[in-house]
Structures are given as C-alpha cells and as structure tokens.
Design an enzyme around this catalytic site. Sequence first.
Site, mmCIF file in Angstrom:
data_model
loop_
_atom_site.group_PDB
_atom_site.id
_atom_site.type_symbol
_atom_site.label_atom_id
_atom_site.label_comp_id
_atom_site.label_asym_id
_atom_site.label_seq_id
_atom_site.Cartn_x
_atom_site.Cartn_y
_atom_site.Cartn_z
ATOM 1 N N TYR A 1 -14.090 32.197 29.340
ATOM 2 C CA TYR A 1 -14.294 31.041 30.219
ATOM 3 C C TYR A 1 -15.625 30.356 29.909
ATOM 4 O O TYR A 1 -15.692 29.124 29.805
ATOM 5 C CB TYR A 1 -14.267 31.538 31.671
ATOM 6 C CG TYR A 1 -14.411 30.466 32.722
ATOM 7 C CD1 TYR A 1 -13.337 29.644 33.077
ATOM 8 C CD2 TYR A 1 -15.613 30.285 33.393
ATOM 9 C CE1 TYR A 1 -13.463 28.687 34.061
ATOM 10 C CE2 TYR A 1 -15.758 29.315 34.367
ATOM 11 C CZ TYR A 1 -14.679 28.519 34.709
ATOM 12 O OH TYR A 1 -14.804 27.567 35.680
ATOM 13 N N VAL B 1 -11.054 22.889 31.934
ATOM 14 C CA VAL B 1 -10.720 24.284 31.672
ATOM 15 C C VAL B 1 -9.864 24.879 32.791
ATOM 16 O O VAL B 1 -8.932 25.642 32.533
ATOM 17 C CB VAL B 1 -12.010 25.108 31.489
ATOM 18 C CG1 VAL B 1 -11.698 26.601 31.396
ATOM 19 C CG2 VAL B 1 -12.752 24.654 30.240
ATOM 20 N N GLU B 2 -10.160 24.503 34.033
ATOM 21 C CA GLU B 2 -9.454 25.092 35.179
ATOM 22 C C GLU B 2 -8.020 24.569 35.318
ATOM 23 O O GLU B 2 -7.102 25.341 35.621
ATOM 24 C CB GLU B 2 -10.223 24.797 36.473
ATOM 25 C CG GLU B 2 -11.565 25.517 36.591
ATOM 26 C CD GLU B 2 -11.408 26.996 36.920
ATOM 27 O OE1 GLU B 2 -10.264 27.479 37.060
ATOM 28 O OE2 GLU B 2 -12.438 27.684 37.017
ATOM 29 N N SER B 3 -7.839 23.256 35.140
ATOM 30 C CA SER B 3 -6.520 22.682 35.454
ATOM 31 C C SER B 3 -6.028 21.637 34.477
ATOM 32 O O SER B 3 -4.925 21.110 34.655
ATOM 33 C CB SER B 3 -6.585 22.037 36.839
ATOM 34 O OG SER B 3 -7.453 20.912 36.814
#
Length: 224
Positions: free
Chosen positions: A218, A138-140
């Site tokens: 998120y 999800v972050e990168s």
Amino acid sequence: MNPVEHVISTRQAEFERAFEAAKQSSTTFETKLNERLNATPKQKTTSVQTVTDAELNRAREVYEALINQADNTSTKVPNTTAETTATETKPTTESTNWNNYQIKPISAENEGKYSELIKTAAAKYDVPEALIKRVIQVESNFNPSVVSSAGATGLMQLMYGSNRTDPATNIDSGTKQLAGYIKKYDGDLKLALAAYNAGPGNVSKYGGVPPFKETQNYLTKIIE
C-alpha cells in the site's frame, strides 16, 4: 501620477518638441516659398518643399508612434497587487513532494474527478491534494460505490460513518482521518498511511510500519 499618465506626459513632451521642429521647418518653407515666388527662374529650387514635406511626415509618424506607445502601455500596466496576492496565496497542497516523500501521480483518466471536493478537503485539513487523489486512486480507483470484503466503502474506503457512498461526505471524512494520523505521527507520512491502512493499533504494536505485505505494498503504491 499613475504609470499611464506618466507615460502619456513624457510622450506628449517628446511630441511637442518634434512638432515644434516641424513647425519651424514649415515657417522656413513659407519664407522660402515667398522668396521663390518673387525670384527669377534661375533662383527657384525644387528641393525646399521636398525637405519640408519629409519633416512634416516625420512629425506625423512620431506623433502616431507616441500615441500607439501610450495605448500599448495602458493595456500592459500590471495590477501588481492582484498578481502578488495570487502568487502568495497559491495553494501548497498541490505539491507532489511533501515532507521528504514523493507522492505518486494518479492515472490520466482520473484527472479532474471530484477536483473541487478534493481541493476543499485539502484546504480544510491542510493535506496535500496530490495525497488525497493518490489515496483515492489506490483505495477505490475513484469509484464512489465500491465496497470491500471487509465493509470499507466509497472513494477513500471508510469503515465507519453514515452516507459513506456520498463523494463529498467520503472525501471529507477520509481526509479528516488521514490528517489526524499525519498530526499523530508528527508529519511522518509513511506511518500515517500505515495507520490509515492497517490501523494505529498495529503501528503502535510493531513500533512502526507493520510487517504486513498488504500494508507495505500500500505504501509503495502511494509514495516513493
């Protein structure tokens, strides 16, 4: 006596009994053969040797079967200590169901990426591997060089620290931070992830998950 020796001993006793019966049949055959050689043509029979050959063949078959069984048993005896240890030490960090939360899987193309680094961090900080993988997704999207507009860098989008684009450093630091939040909120994964995304100050300010659309989205991307 170990399992293999026990099997061989048992099978040897069975063979000896079968062989003894065959030997007795052979003796009987020898006696009858001598009688036949000294008998008149009318007293001769053709059935004696046929029976004896069958018995000897049977004894040989029994012997070969016993040897094969012993060989097979010796190759199948399990190392129970090793198998038990492997079962007992199987890591629980791979579970996708953790503390009543279902962690969503990562995409197929990212499977296996940085697996050893993730496994090491998971064991070091007692965080599920599946959670670390999903946070990185999800972050990168597993891009170690990505930098956000706010300056968050690397696989787990760290805001602080040196060498943040190095995968080993980034995964270790990010997992340590996430583990700290999990401990802070007594295992409540939803609050821990909210703190990771929006900061613990906002979690404290709002008494739970902040009402930010970004933070709420998120959470839904990582857990169910």
